[in-house]
Design a protein around this motif. Structure first.
Motif, PDB file in Angstrom:
ATOM      1  N   LEU A 146       9.086 -19.800  -9.224  1.00  0.00           N
ATOM      2  CA  LEU A 146       9.149 -21.223  -9.548  1.00  0.00           C
ATOM      3  C   LEU A 146       7.856 -21.710 -10.196  1.00  0.00           C
ATOM      4  O   LEU A 146       6.777 -21.176  -9.933  1.00  0.00           O
ATOM      5  N   ASP A 147       7.993 -22.737 -11.011  1.00  0.00           N
ATOM      6  CA  ASP A 147       6.840 -23.349 -11.678  1.00  0.00           C
ATOM      7  C   ASP A 147       6.217 -24.416 -10.781  1.00  0.00           C
ATOM      8  O   ASP A 147       6.277 -25.618 -11.060  1.00  0.00           O
ATOM      9  N   VAL A 148       5.642 -23.972  -9.680  1.00  0.00           N
ATOM     10  CA  VAL A 148       4.928 -24.818  -8.730  1.00  0.00           C
ATOM     11  C   VAL A 148       3.606 -24.124  -8.396  1.00  0.00           C
ATOM     12  O   VAL A 148       3.433 -22.933  -8.656  1.00  0.00           O
ATOM     13  N   TYR A 149       2.681 -24.867  -7.805  1.00  0.00           N
ATOM     14  CA  TYR A 149       1.371 -24.323  -7.436  1.00  0.00           C
ATOM     15  C   TYR A 149       1.561 -23.079  -6.572  1.00  0.00           C
ATOM     16  O   TYR A 149       2.210 -23.116  -5.524  1.00  0.00           O
ATOM     17  N   GLY A 150       0.997 -21.974  -7.018  1.00  0.00           N
ATOM     18  CA  GLY A 150       1.167 -20.709  -6.319  1.00  0.00           C
ATOM     19  C   GLY A 150       0.207 -20.537  -5.158  1.00  0.00           C
ATOM     20  O   GLY A 150      -0.945 -20.985  -5.202  1.00  0.00           O
ATOM     21  N   THR A 151       0.684 -19.867  -4.140  1.00  0.00           N
ATOM     22  CA  THR A 151      -0.161 -19.599  -2.973  1.00  0.00           C
ATOM     23  C   THR A 151      -1.430 -18.837  -3.353  1.00  0.00           C
ATOM     24  O   THR A 151      -2.509 -19.163  -2.847  1.00  0.00           O
ATOM     25  N   PRO A 152      -1.377 -17.830  -4.253  1.00  0.00           N
ATOM     26  CA  PRO A 152      -2.633 -17.162  -4.623  1.00  0.00           C
ATOM     27  C   PRO A 152      -3.657 -18.121  -5.241  1.00  0.00           C
ATOM     28  O   PRO A 152      -4.858 -17.989  -4.996  1.00  0.00           O
ATOM     29  N   ALA A 153      -3.188 -19.094  -6.015  1.00  0.00           N
ATOM     30  CA  ALA A 153      -4.107 -20.076  -6.598  1.00  0.00           C
ATOM     31  C   ALA A 153      -4.705 -20.956  -5.511  1.00  0.00           C
ATOM     32  O   ALA A 153      -5.897 -21.287  -5.551  1.00  0.00           O
ATOM     33  N   MET A 154      -3.890 -21.326  -4.541  1.00  0.00           N
ATOM     34  CA  MET A 154      -4.394 -22.151  -3.447  1.00  0.00           C
ATOM     35  C   MET A 154      -5.437 -21.389  -2.636  1.00  0.00           C
ATOM     36  O   MET A 154      -6.474 -21.947  -2.252  1.00  0.00           O
ATOM     37  N   ILE A 155      -5.184 -20.125  -2.384  1.00  0.00           N
ATOM     38  CA  ILE A 155      -6.141 -19.312  -1.637  1.00  0.00           C
ATOM     39  C   ILE A 155      -7.446 -19.184  -2.429  1.00  0.00           C
ATOM     40  O   ILE A 155      -8.535 -19.288  -1.854  1.00  0.00           O
ATOM     41  N   ALA A 156      -7.353 -18.976  -3.733  1.00  0.00           N
ATOM     42  CA  ALA A 156      -8.568 -18.888  -4.555  1.00  0.00           C
ATOM     43  C   ALA A 156      -9.358 -20.194  -4.496  1.00  0.00           C
ATOM     44  O   ALA A 156     -10.599 -20.177  -4.431  1.00  0.00           O
ATOM     45  N   LEU A 157      -8.670 -21.323  -4.517  1.00  0.00           N
ATOM     46  CA  LEU A 157      -9.340 -22.616  -4.398  1.00  0.00           C
ATOM     47  C   LEU A 157     -10.038 -22.735  -3.047  1.00  0.00           C
ATOM     48  O   LEU A 157     -11.188 -23.190  -2.963  1.00  0.00           O
ATOM     49  N   MET A 158      -9.378 -22.302  -1.987  1.00  0.00           N
ATOM     50  CA  MET A 158      -9.970 -22.348  -0.650  1.00  0.00           C
ATOM     51  C   MET A 158     -11.221 -21.473  -0.583  1.00  0.00           C
ATOM     52  O   MET A 158     -12.270 -21.889  -0.075  1.00  0.00           O
ATOM     53  N   GLU A 159     -11.108 -20.254  -1.098  1.00  0.00           N
ATOM     54  CA  GLU A 159     -12.245 -19.336  -1.063  1.00  0.00           C
ATOM     55  C   GLU A 159     -13.414 -19.874  -1.871  1.00  0.00           C
ATOM     56  O   GLU A 159     -14.566 -19.834  -1.418  1.00  0.00           O
ATOM     57  N   GLY A 160     -13.134 -20.366  -3.070  1.00  0.00           N
ATOM     58  CA  GLY A 160     -14.193 -20.890  -3.918  1.00  0.00           C
ATOM     59  C   GLY A 160     -14.877 -22.096  -3.311  1.00  0.00           C
ATOM     60  O   GLY A 160     -16.110 -22.236  -3.391  1.00  0.00           O
ATOM     61  N   THR A 161     -14.100 -22.968  -2.707  1.00  0.00           N
ATOM     62  CA  THR A 161     -14.681 -24.154  -2.082  1.00  0.00           C
ATOM     63  C   THR A 161     -15.631 -23.756  -0.954  1.00  0.00           C
ATOM     64  O   THR A 161     -16.741 -24.288  -0.845  1.00  0.00           O
ATOM     65  N   ALA A 162     -15.207 -22.807  -0.135  1.00  0.00           N
ATOM     66  CA  ALA A 162     -16.068 -22.331   0.956  1.00  0.00           C
ATOM     67  C   ALA A 162     -17.316 -21.642   0.397  1.00  0.00           C
ATOM     68  O   ALA A 162     -18.441 -21.914   0.845  1.00  0.00           O
ATOM     69  N   LEU A 163     -17.135 -20.763  -0.574  1.00  0.00           N
ATOM     70  CA  LEU A 163     -18.254 -20.041  -1.190  1.00  0.00           C
ATOM     71  C   LEU A 163     -19.312 -20.999  -1.698  1.00  0.00           C
ATOM     72  O   LEU A 163     -20.494 -20.899  -1.357  1.00  0.00           O
ATOM     73  N   TYR A 164     -18.902 -21.947  -2.533  1.00  0.00           N
ATOM     74  CA  TYR A 164     -19.865 -22.838  -3.175  1.00  0.00           C
ATOM     75  C   TYR A 164     -20.468 -23.849  -2.203  1.00  0.00           C
ATOM     76  O   TYR A 164     -21.541 -24.386  -2.467  1.00  0.00           O
ATOM     77  N   SER A 165     -19.828 -24.073  -1.066  1.00  0.00           N
ATOM     78  CA  SER A 165     -20.395 -24.997  -0.090  1.00  0.00           C
ATOM     79  C   SER A 165     -21.641 -24.432   0.577  1.00  0.00           C
ATOM     80  O   SER A 165     -22.561 -25.178   0.922  1.00  0.00           O
ATOM     81  N   VAL A 166     -21.687 -23.112   0.767  1.00  0.00           N
ATOM     82  CA  VAL A 166     -22.825 -22.513   1.470  1.00  0.00           C
ATOM     83  C   VAL A 166     -23.822 -21.802   0.560  1.00  0.00           C
ATOM     84  O   VAL A 166     -24.943 -21.519   0.986  1.00  0.00           O
TER      85      VAL A 166
END
Length: 127
Positions: A28-48
């Motif tokens: 489906l053409d909806v936000y993919g779980t892998p993209a969401m996980i990458a966003l989560m990882e990047g947000t955590a990475l750049y926070s610290v």
């Protein structure tokens, strides 16, 4: 210095490149779980990252999340992370992603602090 409670926040637009259909995680053409996980990882990475010594970074080692709602192409998604545990080099984050209508995913993400040069040397040895 790393302390509990460090927060991160990152926003992105859901594009076709981030769609489940493009990432191979669904049809489906909806936000993919892998993209969401990458966003989560990047947000955590750049926070610290600003709190780490030069030559150090973090690498993701565990993701335990739920993707609770579908988000259409063109929407804006925002991830918020909070550092909730520090165990020597292991960092644990609570992560939440929301779109314009509310929360779409949440969970726990774990990262380890590594020396970049030493880490890359170990990677070379795996060839």
């Amino acid at each position: 210095m790393l302390i509990l409670g460090i927060r991160g926040r990152h926003t992105e637009i859901v594009t076709m490149e981030k769609a489940a259909s493009s990432l191979g995680s669904g049809g489906l053409d909806v936000y993919g779980t892998p993209a969401m996980i990458a966003l989560m990882e990047g947000t955590a990475l750049y926070s610290v990252q600003p709190y780490l010594d030069p030559g150090m970074t973090t690498v993701g080692t565990l993701v335990n999340i739920q993707h609770k709602a579908a988000t259409p192409i063109g929407s804006t998604v925002t991830c918020e992370s909070e550092l909730i545990e520090i165990d020597r080099k292991r960092l644990v984050f609570h992560v939440v992603v929301s779109d314009e209508n509310g929360e779409i995913g949440s969970g726990v993400h774990e990262r380890f602090i590594v020396n970049i040069d030493q880490f890359l040397e170990k990677v070379k040895q795996r060839k």
